[in-house]
Design a protein around this motif. Structure first.
Motif: not given
Length: 259
Positions: A17, A37, A40-41, A71, A75, A92, A94-95
């Motif tokens: 993220w 991104m 990470g999700i 979280s 994201s 940015s 949301s991460g």
């Protein structure tokens, strides 16, 4: 998989993220930010699935477990809205916020037992909580957009595209909020015999919903744009009290919503 394995998923997700939030601003690597991104999700989603299997119940009971979902959804909402509206700060932000909530879970782990109290063994448990978390994520993103719009209003340059983003996030978030509330009422009827009891959690939920409804009403009227934009930060504070703060109120000690 239990909570002890969270660290092995948390750090890769946060690194992905953080990298996405930085690279999205570089022309050469902006497309790579999408993959980072989503990575990470995906990492956090895998942990939630494994945790669910390990616990033998939905990981939605404790505050730490709901932070996991927040979280994940924040994201995801940030990524989808970034792709739709093109605002790089959405990715940015949301991460960053997803990282904050993951860090809180690392620094303040909670007991995650396999047991559920009888009231939580309901078909309404999973949809009620997940719909609320999705709503909170959307309304959180809308709040940041409203703060940015306030700055533009102060400079006399309001952004119509930013208004559209904020309004759509609020409309969708409010819709999910009301759906979650409706599910909660039906769940309460089956668990305790009544739809609504006006306990502290329910009172704050009602106040929060009323605040977002006030924003929608003011936006449709089109009057007092600066005052209207201020409604969303206030409404989000109310939402945080409903989700987290009410648990610390003395009046909530006997609430059926504090587990």
């Amino acid at each position: 998989m239990n909570w002890d394995g969270f660290i092995w998923f948390a750090f890769p997700a946060m690194l992905l993220w953080a990298s996405a939030g930085v690279l999205v601003y570089t022309r050469a690597w902006s497309k790579a930010a999408d993959a980072l991104m989503l990575g990470g999700i995906g990492v956090l989603a895998v942990f939630i699935v494994y945790l669910w299997a390990g616990l033998g119940r939905p990981p939605l009971r404790t505050m730490g477990e709901t932070r996991l979902w927040y979280s994940l959804f924040l994201s995801a909402v940030g990524f989808v809205t970034y792709k739709r509206w093109g605002y790089k700060w959405l990715l940015s932000f949301s991460g960053l916020m997803a990282i904050v909530f993951v860090m809180v879970n690392l620094l303040r782990p909670e007991i995650h037992s396999k047991n559920l109290m009888p009231a939580l063994r309901s078909a309404w448990f999973v949809p009620h909580v997940t719909v609320y978390m999705l709503s909170y994520a959307m309304l959180g993103a809308a709040t940041v957009a409203s703060v940015l719009q306030l700055r533009r209003i102060g400079r006399g340059t309001p952004d119509g595209k930013l208004y559209a983003l904020t309004d759509n996030l609020v409309y969708a978030g409010f819709g999910f909020l009301m759906l979650g509330m409706l599910m909660g009422c039906l769940w309460a009827k089956t668990a305790w015999g009544h739809f609504w009891s006006w306990d502290p959690k329910e009172i704050w939920a009602f106040v929060t919903a009323a605040a977002y409804l006030a924003y929608i009403h003011l936006r449709l009227r089109g009057d007092h744009p600066k005052f209207t934009a201020w409604v969303l930060p206030v409404a989000f504070i109310l939402l945080m009290i409903t989700w987290i703060g009410v648990n610390y109120l003395p009046s909530a000690r006997g609430s059926v919503h504090v587990y």
